[in-house]
Enzyme design. Sequence first.
Site: not given
Length: 114
Positions: A95, A100
């Site tokens: 998203s 990450h």
Amino acid sequence: MADCIFCRIARHEIPATVVREDEDCIAFRDLLPRAPVHVLIIPKRHIASVNELTGADETVVGHLVAAARAVAESEGVAESGYRLVLNAGPDAGQSVDHLHLHLLGGRELGWPPG
Ligand code: AMP
């Protein structure tokens, strides 16, 4: 990137609970934790996803994993266990388009995920 939310966290322009930082990466608590320990470890340099990694970025991923290991120690889950997750693309539910690494721990984690 100017308007990337994780770039802005890396530049300390918006608040985050930072648990570790060095020249190349920063680790902060996930806003919507899915486990008692849920930390995101990101490179400070903008890389959109695993799909954007080039051969020159191999050390970036190694550095994120090394930082995650140190966070697991400092968060007290190194021995009990933890999971590292890189979501890439829509089917994985990515998203935020800034690479990450999720570190999840502090409870028993089901397998397979999702
Ligand atoms: P992913 O679904 O793999 O792209 O993960 C993105 C993660 O970023 C989600 O777990 C969100 O809860 C988390 N997140 C989004 N915005 C923030 C923020 N401002 N601070 C901390 N975590 C965030």
